[in-house]
Design a protein around this motif. Structure first.
Motif, PDB file in Angstrom:
ATOM      1  N   MET A 163      -7.287   5.574  -3.735  1.00 51.42           N
ATOM      2  CA  MET A 163      -6.507   5.456  -4.776  1.00 51.42           C
ATOM      3  C   MET A 163      -6.676   4.316  -5.685  1.00 51.42           C
TER       4      MET A 163
ATOM      5  N   ASN B 173       0.782  -1.204  -0.117  1.00 50.54           N
ATOM      6  CA  ASN B 173      -0.061  -0.069   0.205  1.00 50.54           C
ATOM      7  C   ASN B 173       0.811   1.350   0.052  1.00 50.54           C
ATOM      8  N   GLN B 174       0.493   2.284  -0.543  1.00 48.72           N
ATOM      9  CA  GLN B 174       1.328   3.500  -0.623  1.00 48.72           C
ATOM     10  C   GLN B 174       1.106   4.377   0.483  1.00 48.72           C
TER      11      GLN B 174
ATOM     12  N   GLN C 295      -2.650  -1.214  -5.627  1.00 52.15           N
ATOM     13  CA  GLN C 295      -3.598  -0.162  -6.427  1.00 52.15           C
ATOM     14  C   GLN C 295      -3.199  -0.318  -8.052  1.00 52.15           C
TER      15      GLN C 295
ATOM     16  N   SER D 189      -2.465   8.838  -7.032  1.00 54.33           N
ATOM     17  CA  SER D 189      -1.475   8.452  -6.017  1.00 54.33           C
ATOM     18  C   SER D 189      -1.799   9.032  -4.751  1.00 54.33           C
ATOM     19  N   VAL D 190      -1.231   8.427  -3.598  1.00 59.62           N
ATOM     20  CA  VAL D 190      -1.767   8.841  -1.912  1.00 59.62           C
ATOM     21  C   VAL D 190      -2.197  10.171  -1.984  1.00 59.62           C
TER      22      VAL D 190
ATOM     23  N   SER E  51      -6.376   4.070   1.061  1.00 55.64           N
ATOM     24  CA  SER E  51      -6.240   3.007  -0.034  1.00 55.64           C
ATOM     25  C   SER E  51      -7.170   2.752  -1.092  1.00 55.64           C
TER      26      SER E  51
ATOM     27  N   SER F  22      -4.999  11.593  -4.208  1.00 51.51           N
ATOM     28  CA  SER F  22      -6.173  10.878  -4.006  1.00 51.51           C
ATOM     29  C   SER F  22      -7.081  11.307  -2.835  1.00 51.51           C
TER      30      SER F  22
ATOM     31  N   TYR G   6       2.435  -2.112  -6.392  1.00 55.25           N
ATOM     32  CA  TYR G   6       1.405  -1.354  -5.448  1.00 55.25           C
ATOM     33  C   TYR G   6       0.213  -2.292  -5.779  1.00 55.25           C
TER      34      TYR G   6
END
Length: 479
Positions: free
Chosen positions: A82, A67-68, A357, A88-89, A79, A92, A355
C-alpha cells in the motif's frame, strides 16, 4: 547570436540547478512492528526513546494513525505494498502485476514518482515488496528480507520464571540481527550516514527510504539495552489475557508463527520478557535514529529536510492474549506518525484519523508532484497547516484476510469475525484499552448499527467483496 544562445542555455541550466537545490529533501524512516504506545515522552514512561522524543519536539505527531489491514499473514507485506503503490488494501494485492521498474504501467511506484520529480533516490534496509528495489532506486544498500532468521531455539523458550532461559537476545551466535557481524539496525544507520555525507555535495534533493527491521522479532539488541529494562519494572498490559476467546476463528491462533513466540496459555512472565526485549530493541533503534538526526545537522541539511517517521503496523506483545499483529486491536493497528521539517509546527499533536500510508501522498505534496488518481491516501500537510482542518477519514477501516473486519471511529470500535458471526464493540473514549465488550448492551445498539453501516460503506469504497450481511442480521436478531 550563437554567444547569446549559449548564454541563455547556461543561465537556464543555472536556474534549474538553483531550484533543484532549493527543493526540500525528504527522509522517510520506517520501523517494523512498532506500536503507537512506544513513545517515551508521550504515552509510555516505561520505554526510553530520547531521539524519537527529540523528533517529536521538532515536529508534529499524528496520534490516530492506523494500518488499513492485510490480505496476508505477513501484515508488513500488505502494508508496504500500500505504502509504495498508493493503492488501498485490496487493490494493493496485485501491485506487482500493475507496475514494473520503468513505471510505465498503471501504477508508478513511490520511488519512481520521486525520481521523476528530480530527486536522487536511495534505499536501505527492509524492503519486502514484490518488486526489485535495485531497479526502483538510484542507489540501494543492504536490502533485507521480511525478517532476520529466527531459530527453533527461540520458539522453544519456556519462559519459566525460576529457571535459566535457553535463548538470549544479545547472544550473537543466535544470528538473526547479528548475522553478518554487525547488528542490522547499526548497518542501516551506517549506510544512511554515508549517503548523507555524499548528498550534501549533490545537485539534486534526495528522497531516502530508510527501513529498519527493528523491532520485529527476533528482538535482539546489545546487552546494555536489555539491562535498561529489569523484568520487575515491566508492567503487564491492562488488557492481558491468557488466551483470546476467538483467536482460532480470527486466524490468529496457535498455528500462526507470530503467536508461537510465547507459550499457551500466556503467562504474565512470558509477556514481561517479550516486552523487555521489545523495549530494548526499540531503544537500540532509537539510538541509531539519533545518529541519523545528528548527521543531518552536522552536514547542514536539517533545515531543508522533511522527516517522516512511522511503522508498518503495531504489535500486541501480550495485548488481549496476542503476541503478533494479526488482530484489530489498537495495539496492533495503530502506529506512531511524526513529521518534521520546514514550516511543520513543532511539539504539536493532531488527533485526526489518518493512515500510515498517507506518508506517500504527503511526500508527493512536499515535492510538488501531482498525486496520481489511483492513489487512495491523502497528504497530511493540510492538517499541519490548519488546526481546524478535518481529516478526509472520519473513521478508519481495518481487515485481516476474510477472518476479521473493523470500523474505528474516534469514540467507538466495531470488530467483526465473519466465520463465526461474532462481533465485538468498544467505547474507545471511555475504555481506551478495549476491555469491556458492549456488543450486546442494548444502550449501544444504535452505535453498533451506525458503525455496521459505515463499515459497509467502507467495504464498497475499498472494493472489499466479503459479505457481512448475515453477521449484521444475526446481530439485529438479538434485539
Amino acid at each position: 547570436m550563437r554567444i547569446r544562445i549559449a548564454t541563455v542555455i547556461v543561465l537556464l541550466i543555472n536556474i534549474s540547478v538553483f531550484y533543484a537545490q532549493e527543493k526540500p529533501n525528504i527522509l522517510f524512516i520506517f520501523a517494523d512492528d512498532q506500536t503507537f504506545e512506544s513513545l517515551g515522552a508521550i504515552n509510555n514512561p516505561e520505554i526510553k526513546t530520547p531521539n524519537l522524543d527529540r523528533l517529536l519536539e521538532q515536529g508534529t505527531l499524528f496520534t490516530q494513525t492506523f494500518n488499513q489491514g492485510s490480505w496476508s499473514p505477513a501484515v508488513c507485506l500488505a502494508s508496504r505494498a500500500m505504502l509504495n503503490s498508493g493503492l488501498s488494501v485490496w487493490d494493493s494485492k496485485n501491485f506487482d502485476k500493475l507496475s514494473n521498474s520503468e513505471g510505465k504501467d498503471k501504477v508508478t511506484p513511490w520511488s519512481l514518482l520521486m525520481k521523476n520529480a528530480g530527486y536522487d533516490t536511495y534505499m536501505t534496509g527492509k524492503w519486502h515488496v514484490r518488486l526489485d528495489a535495485n531497479k526502483l532506486f538510484d542507489e540501494v544498500r543492504h536490502v533485507r528480507p521480511g525478517m532476520p532468521n529466527q531459530t527453533n531455539k527461540r520458539y522453544a523458550r519456556k519462559f519459566l520464571e525460576n529457571e535459566p532461559d535457553t535463548w538470549s537476545p544479545y547472544d550473537t551466535s543466535n544470528k538473526g540481527y547479528w548475522k553478518g557481524g554487525k547488528h542490522w539496525s547499526v548497518v542501516v544507520a551506517d549506510n544512511t550516514l554515508d549517503y548523507l555525507r555524499k548528498s550534501k555535495e549533490g545537485e539534486n534533493p534526495f528522497f531516502m527510504y530508510v527501513a529498519f527491521n527493528a523491532p520485529h522479532d527476533p528482538r535482539q539488541s546489545p546487552k546494555k539495552y536489555v539491562d535498561m529494562y529489569p523484568i520487575e519494572n515491566i508492567a503487564v498490559p491492562e488488557s492481558f489475557l491468557p488466551e483470546y476467546p476467538y483467536a482460532e476463528e480470527a486466524a490468529s491462533g496457535k498455528d500462526l508463527r507470530d503467536e508461537q513466540l510465547a507459550p499457551f496459555p500466556r503467562t504474565e512472565y512470558s509477556v514481561k520478557v517479550n516486552r523487555q526485549e521489545y523495549y530494548a530493541i526499540i531503544t537500540h533503534m532509537d539510538a541509531q535514529i539519533g545518529r541519523i538526526l545528528d548527521a543531518l545537522e552536522q552536514t547542514g541539511q536539517i533545515d531543508n529536510t522533511y522527516i517522516i517517521f512511522t511503522a508498518d503496523h503495531g504489535l500486541a506483545v501480550g495485548d488481549h492474549g496476542f503476541i503478533g499483529k494479526q488482530n484489530m486491536y489498537d495495539q496492533s493497528m495503530r502506529v506512531p506518525m511524526i513529521i518534521s521539517g520546514p514550516r511543520i509546527p513543532k511539539s504539536k499533536q493532531i488527533h485526526e484519523m489518518v493512515y500510515l500510508q498517507d506518508a506517500m501522498a504527503t511526500s508527493l505534496e512536499i515535492a510538488e508532484v501531482k498525486k496520481p488518481n489511483y492513489v487512495a491516501f491523502n497528504s497530511l500537510l493540510p492538517l499541519t497547516k490548519n488546526s481546524n482542518k478535518k481529516s478526509k477519514n472520519q473513521e478508519v477501516y481495518g481487515a485481516y484476510l476474510d477472518n476479521q473486519r473493523m470500523l474505528r471511529s474516534k469514540d467507538f470500535k466495531l470488530i467483526v469475525y465473519p466465520t463465526i458471526g461474532k462481533i465485538r464493540f468498544y467505547d474507545i473514549k471511555n475504555d481506551p484499552n478495549e476491555i469491556r465488550d458492549l456488543a450486546l448492551n442494548p444502550s449501544y445498539s444504535k452505535e453498533v448499527k451506525k458503525h455496521f453501516k459505515k463499515l459497509f460503506s467502507q467495504q464498497k469504497k475499498l472494493r472489499d467483496q466479503l459479505d457481512l450481511s448475515s453477521v449484521y442480521e444475526k446481530y439485529l436478531n438479538n434485539f
